[in-house]
Write a protein that holds these residues in place. Structure first.
Motif, PDB file in Angstrom:
ATOM      1  N   GLY A   1     -47.773 -19.874  -4.972  1.00  0.00           N
ATOM      2  CA  GLY A   1     -46.747 -19.233  -5.590  1.00  0.00           C
ATOM      3  C   GLY A   1     -46.623 -17.986  -5.009  1.00  0.00           C
ATOM      4  N   ASN A   2     -46.687 -16.617  -5.625  1.00  0.00           N
ATOM      5  CA  ASN A   2     -46.332 -15.404  -5.087  1.00  0.00           C
ATOM      6  C   ASN A   2     -47.369 -14.720  -4.324  1.00  0.00           C
ATOM      7  N   THR A   3     -46.981 -13.777  -3.268  1.00  0.00           N
ATOM      8  CA  THR A   3     -48.125 -13.222  -2.444  1.00  0.00           C
ATOM      9  C   THR A   3     -47.316 -11.624  -2.444  1.00  0.00           C
ATOM     10  N   LEU A   4     -48.433 -10.829  -2.721  1.00  0.00           N
ATOM     11  CA  LEU A   4     -48.046  -9.457  -2.396  1.00  0.00           C
ATOM     12  C   LEU A   4     -48.923  -8.886  -1.156  1.00  0.00           C
ATOM     13  N   VAL A   5     -47.846  -8.146  -0.254  1.00  0.00           N
ATOM     14  CA  VAL A   5     -48.472  -7.819   0.763  1.00  0.00           C
ATOM     15  C   VAL A   5     -48.518  -6.211   0.989  1.00  0.00           C
ATOM     16  N   PHE A   6     -49.584  -5.408   0.883  1.00  0.00           N
ATOM     17  CA  PHE A   6     -49.528  -3.932   1.235  1.00  0.00           C
ATOM     18  C   PHE A   6     -49.687  -3.503   2.448  1.00  0.00           C
ATOM     19  N   PHE A   7     -49.019  -2.593   2.986  1.00  0.00           N
ATOM     20  CA  PHE A   7     -49.096  -1.963   4.325  1.00  0.00           C
ATOM     21  C   PHE A   7     -49.528  -0.459   4.273  1.00  0.00           C
ATOM     22  N   PRO A   8     -50.037   0.291   5.340  1.00  0.00           N
ATOM     23  CA  PRO A   8     -50.205   1.764   5.219  1.00  0.00           C
ATOM     24  C   PRO A   8     -48.812   2.554   5.078  1.00  0.00           C
ATOM     25  N   SER A   9     -47.547   1.891   5.371  1.00  0.00           N
ATOM     26  CA  SER A   9     -46.508   2.687   5.509  1.00  0.00           C
ATOM     27  C   SER A   9     -45.310   1.968   5.132  1.00  0.00           C
ATOM     28  N   TYR A  10     -44.211   2.142   4.732  1.00  0.00           N
ATOM     29  CA  TYR A  10     -42.961   1.565   4.563  1.00  0.00           C
ATOM     30  C   TYR A  10     -42.601   0.806   5.988  1.00  0.00           C
ATOM     31  N   TYR A  11     -42.725   1.674   6.775  1.00  0.00           N
ATOM     32  CA  TYR A  11     -42.227   1.166   8.283  1.00  0.00           C
ATOM     33  C   TYR A  11     -42.941  -0.031   8.633  1.00  0.00           C
ATOM     34  N   GLU A  12     -44.301  -0.050   8.580  1.00  0.00           N
ATOM     35  CA  GLU A  12     -45.045  -1.182   8.765  1.00  0.00           C
ATOM     36  C   GLU A  12     -44.716  -2.233   7.982  1.00  0.00           C
ATOM     37  N   ALA A  13     -44.648  -2.111   6.520  1.00  0.00           N
ATOM     38  CA  ALA A  13     -44.000  -3.230   5.844  1.00  0.00           C
ATOM     39  C   ALA A  13     -42.710  -3.979   6.212  1.00  0.00           C
ATOM     40  N   GLU A  14     -41.730  -3.136   6.698  1.00  0.00           N
ATOM     41  CA  GLU A  14     -40.655  -3.484   7.049  1.00  0.00           C
ATOM     42  C   GLU A  14     -40.896  -4.269   8.637  1.00  0.00           C
ATOM     43  N   ARG A  15     -41.746  -3.712   9.577  1.00  0.00           N
ATOM     44  CA  ARG A  15     -42.206  -4.556  10.627  1.00  0.00           C
ATOM     45  C   ARG A  15     -42.332  -5.968  10.407  1.00  0.00           C
ATOM     46  N   TYR A  16     -43.373  -6.267   9.563  1.00  0.00           N
ATOM     47  CA  TYR A  16     -43.829  -7.520   9.333  1.00  0.00           C
ATOM     48  C   TYR A  16     -42.874  -8.416   8.416  1.00  0.00           C
ATOM     49  N   HIS A  17     -42.265  -7.808   7.537  1.00  0.00           N
ATOM     50  CA  HIS A  17     -41.220  -8.284   6.759  1.00  0.00           C
ATOM     51  C   HIS A  17     -40.162  -9.171   7.657  1.00  0.00           C
ATOM     52  N   ASP A  18     -39.719  -8.419   8.873  1.00  0.00           N
ATOM     53  CA  ASP A  18     -38.900  -8.876   9.641  1.00  0.00           C
ATOM     54  C   ASP A  18     -39.581 -10.025  10.662  1.00  0.00           C
ATOM     55  N   SER A  19     -40.821  -9.899  11.180  1.00  0.00           N
ATOM     56  CA  SER A  19     -41.684 -10.531  11.980  1.00  0.00           C
ATOM     57  C   SER A  19     -41.954 -12.186  11.616  1.00  0.00           C
ATOM     58  N   VAL A  20     -42.621 -12.111  10.065  1.00  0.00           N
ATOM     59  CA  VAL A  20     -43.266 -13.181   9.507  1.00  0.00           C
ATOM     60  C   VAL A  20     -42.310 -14.419   9.256  1.00  0.00           C
ATOM     61  N   ASP A  21     -42.585 -15.402   9.751  1.00  0.00           N
ATOM     62  CA  ASP A  21     -41.711 -16.633   9.790  1.00  0.00           C
ATOM     63  C   ASP A  21     -42.329 -17.336   8.602  1.00  0.00           C
ATOM     64  N   THR A  22     -41.577 -17.614   7.453  1.00  0.00           N
ATOM     65  CA  THR A  22     -42.239 -18.454   6.367  1.00  0.00           C
ATOM     66  C   THR A  22     -40.796 -19.064   5.373  1.00  0.00           C
ATOM     67  N   ARG A  23     -41.438 -19.872   4.561  1.00  0.00           N
ATOM     68  CA  ARG A  23     -40.261 -20.718   3.959  1.00  0.00           C
ATOM     69  C   ARG A  23     -40.060 -19.950   2.585  1.00  0.00           C
ATOM     70  N   ALA A  24     -41.143 -19.107   2.257  1.00  0.00           N
ATOM     71  CA  ALA A  24     -41.009 -18.240   1.050  1.00  0.00           C
ATOM     72  C   ALA A  24     -40.110 -17.309   1.096  1.00  0.00           C
ATOM     73  N   GLU A  25     -39.559 -16.982  -0.052  1.00  0.00           N
ATOM     74  CA  GLU A  25     -38.713 -15.993  -0.322  1.00  0.00           C
ATOM     75  C   GLU A  25     -39.329 -14.501   0.151  1.00  0.00           C
ATOM     76  N   ARG A  26     -38.683 -13.791   0.894  1.00  0.00           N
ATOM     77  CA  ARG A  26     -39.137 -12.494   1.211  1.00  0.00           C
ATOM     78  C   ARG A  26     -38.388 -11.309   0.449  1.00  0.00           C
ATOM     79  N   PHE A  27     -39.276 -10.359   0.089  1.00  0.00           N
ATOM     80  CA  PHE A  27     -38.617  -9.222  -0.571  1.00  0.00           C
ATOM     81  C   PHE A  27     -39.077  -8.080   0.124  1.00  0.00           C
ATOM     82  N   LEU A  28     -38.247  -6.885   0.297  1.00  0.00           N
ATOM     83  CA  LEU A  28     -39.147  -5.645   1.122  1.00  0.00           C
ATOM     84  C   LEU A  28     -38.768  -4.541   0.105  1.00  0.00           C
TER      85      LEU A  28
END
Length: 719
Positions: A521-548
């Protein structure tokens, strides 16, 4: 139990309710930690309402999280279906005003409108009286004609007052509040628990002022739901209790998400003065022939010159041009002696005495402020002006008197004006220790219940907020332990110096990909900052729908889009709005990851807070500054994020802390860099250390044991 609206409480709920009931009887405060989803609200609200009903008190329940406000309304509605209570959900004037005026203008409009209605009532009474006397005079009653003549004279005067007042600015909505019968509104209001939006819509439809109607209807109610500032701001609190028609000792306060009180109280205690306000004050002084204005101008102009020279002198090559639209701090505090701004002010000032001139400025400002109100009241001004001189003089006086007090941190900030592209500054007295603001509230009211999923360590919270000998209780997740796994994943520690390392990023990316792939199902991923969240949002390779999630994003809309997905990953900052007070129930999310240790930005303000806590509590704890200001708030945030899943006994899921500083090995090998010991003991016991390459297999086993995949499980990554 009369105020518990459901079939039966959990065992721990009943125990908590009994404890809170006994504590309220003794008039003591309660620190109540309960894991997310374990029914804290009703555990506190039911005994508080029962005590208030028995002792003629009012319960005020408050939060700074919008979704929790909605939850309070739902709970109150469920209660009133079983045992009717009179409840008011209160919101600030700014969001309730139908004509969009500021606070000062509203005050004047309200006073003028009330004067008009009072004069119209007097006019109507005098008209009836003169009619009665006319009839008596025509009937031959002795003295009636003379009495009627006196009434007519008074009526003529009142008619002139009414005519004059009708020329002045008034509020139609508030006029209707006073002139109409509002019983129907209050019957509607108390027939259920109404939200502020519902009240606003009703008032807009009927051309009434819903805000003032709520204020008038709060007297003696059972329950008020409101925001933190109604209690934490001393001036607002005084008015608020007056609207309740309650003395402070007749009020029981229930604070939800109480781990946030420290920051909220700090915000309410902090004072600022901008260069623009100083400019306005100097214009007021120059435009006046009052002899005190000259003294006021001298002292305020010196402070302005000092402010400008202080921030201008701080700029290095190219730094002035780089100033942006957000406030940026200029460090002025010194380890010994007064701050740079005060020293510059003393050098700039050349009058006959700062205290004397400030006293003159305050007197002049108070008189000028009264003139502004009179001008608006009489229709001579379209808006109610605020006296800049009064604001500036009061701030400068506080700056000089309190700038060296324990817990006060003087700071100067600069920003660029979007309209003019000019750089301007402000002075600020930043409050490091909010105890003074918070403790006065807890001393005044009958009792308080402070509840959250993350209050511990209790002694630290009690110190910071000024609570004297509170009762404490803590309940962890009471749901079946077999329905959850909590992992400490030994990825590289995401120190700031390591975050750009390609190998570190590769390990973190693969770990996140494994977790998303093996979540049913769905996964929540928390980071120390919005900058780090955006970094891994862009780098993660997944078939799941991504939300930033990004700063400025409407969190509720993003949450709805995310939970409507069947297989999605939401990347966000742990310091954002989705980390607490937002529920992801049932199959909204199964897995939550906290990547890294999300320490706040360690700037000069945070250093000042640490220093203040070291001075205040260092005798009993050598690491008080770091623990109170940085480590404990960080772990509270982390625990809040972990609590976004597993909200009922039937739910199951995985929580993972992705950074080796959370592991038991780090506790032995990394010393002060390890954070595992900052978690409560029962939560430490549940942490399972695991290598990043093993996480996917552990998750496959866990979710497979719960038949969560609805078919063949996903294939693990084998490279």
């Amino acid at each position: 139990m009369r105020f518990f609206p459901y079939d039966a409480p959990y065992d721990h709920q009943r125990e908590a309710m009994d404890t809170i009931a006994d504590t309220l009887d003794d008039g003591r405060d309660v620190l109540f930690e309960g894991a997310c989803g374990t029914g804290k609200t009703l555990s506190a609200l039911a005994p508080a309402l029962a005590h208030a009903r028995e002792t003629d008190k009012t319960v005020v329940i408050t939060t700074n999280v919008h979704q929790q406000m909605r939850q309070f309304v739902e709970e109150a509605r469920a209660i009133t279906e079983e045992d009717p209570i009179r409840a008011v959900v209160f919101r600030g004037k700014a969001s309730m005003c139908h004509i969009d005026v500021g606070y000062e203008e509203c005050q004047v409009l309200r006073d003028t409108t009330r004067d008009l209605v009072d004069s119209e009532v007097d006019k109507a009474q005098l008209e009836r009286k003169q009619d009665e006397l006319l009839e008596a005079s025509q009937g031959g009653e002795s003295g009636a004609a003379e009495a009627r003549s006196a009434v007519m004279d008074e009526l003529e005067s009142v008619e002139e007052d009414v005519a004059d007042l009708r020329e002045e600015p008034t509020c139609e909505h508030y006029y209707n509040n006073l002139a109409r019968d509002t019983d129907e509104f209050y019957e509607w209001l108390f027939s259920d628990v109404r939200t502020p939006d519902e009240v606003y819509e009703y008032a807009e439809r009927e051309t009434l002022c819903g805000y003032e109607l709520l204020k008038e209807g709060m007297e003696g109610v059972d329950l008020v739901v409101c925001n933190y500032h109604h209690l934490l701001d001393p001036a607002i609190r005084k008015q608020f209790f007056r609207w309740l028609d309650r003395d402070p000792e007749e009020v029981i306060c229930v604070f939800d998400e109480a781990h946030n009180i420290e920051d909220a109280a700090r915000d309410h205690a902090t004072r600022t003065l901008t260069e623009n306000t100083l400019d306005g004050a100097l214009d007021e002084c120059e435009d006046s022939d009052d002899p005190r204005s000259e003294d006021a101008f001298g002292v305020l102009a010196a402070f302005r010159r000092a402010l400008v020279s202080t921030y201008e002198d701080s700029f290095g090559f190219g730094e002035r041009e780089a100033v942006g639209e957000n406030w940026e701090d200029v460090v002025v505090a010194n380890e010994s002696g007064r701050d740079d701004l005060t020293l510059a002010f003393l050098e700039e000032y050349s009058g006959r005495g700062i205290d004397r001139d400030l006293e003159a400025a305050l007197e002049f400002g108070e008189e000028l402020d009264e003139r502004y109100e009179e001008a608006y009241r009489n229709g001579e001004a379209q808006t109610r002006a605020e006296c800049q001189t009064l604001q500036a003089a009061a701030f400068v006086e506080s700056w000089l008197e309190e700038g060296t007090a324990l817990g006060q941190y003087p700071v100067v900030s600069v920003r660029r004006d979007v309209g003019t592209d000019e750089v301007y500054g402000r002075a600020e007295l930043y409050t490091c220790i909010p105890r003074e603001v918070a403790s006065s509230l807890f001393e005044e009211v009958h009792a308080s219940v402070l509840m959250s999923a993350t209050l511990r360590p209790f002694d630290v919270l009690g110190d910071v907020l000024g609570l004297e000998d509170p009762i404490t209780m803590a309940y962890g997740l009471e749901f079946p332990e077999e329905n959850r796994r909590t992992f400490a994943v030994s990825t590289p520690a995401l120190f700031a110096s390591e975050r750009d390392d390609p190998e570190v990023q590769r390990t973190i990316t693969r770990t996140i990909e494994d977790a998303i792939r093996t979540t049913p199902g769905n996964t929540l991923v928390f980071f120390p900052s919005y900058y780090e969240a955006e970094r891994y949002h862009d780098s993660v390779d997944t078939r799941a729908e991504r939300f930033l999630d990004e700063p400025g994003t409407r969190a509720e809309e993003l949450r709805r889009e995310f939970v409507d997905s069947e297989h999605a990953a939401l990347f966000t900052s742990l310091w954002g709005t989705l980390a607490e007070g937002v529920s992801f129930d049932a199959d909204d999310a199964y897995t939550v990851l906290v990547v890294g240790v999300p320490y706040p930005h360690l700037d000069e303000r945070m250093d000042a807070v640490q220093d203040a806590y070291d001075q205040a509590y260092g005798d009993s704890n050598a690491d008080a500054g770091w623990e109170y200001a940085v480590e404990i708030p960080t772990i509270r945030k982390t625990r809040q994020a972990l609590g976004r899943v597993l909200r009922s006994p039937e739910e199951f899921g995985v929580r993972a802390l992705v950074d080796k500083r959370y592991t038991e090995t780090a506790e032995r090998e990394m010393g002060k860099y390890s954070v595992r010991s900052a978690f409560p003991p029962e939560e430490r016991r549940e942490l399972i250390d695991i290598g990043p390459e093993k996480l996917q297999f552990s998750m496959l086993n866990f979710y497979g044991d719960h038949d969560a995949y609805g078919g063949d499980p996903p294939e693990p990554r084998l490279d």
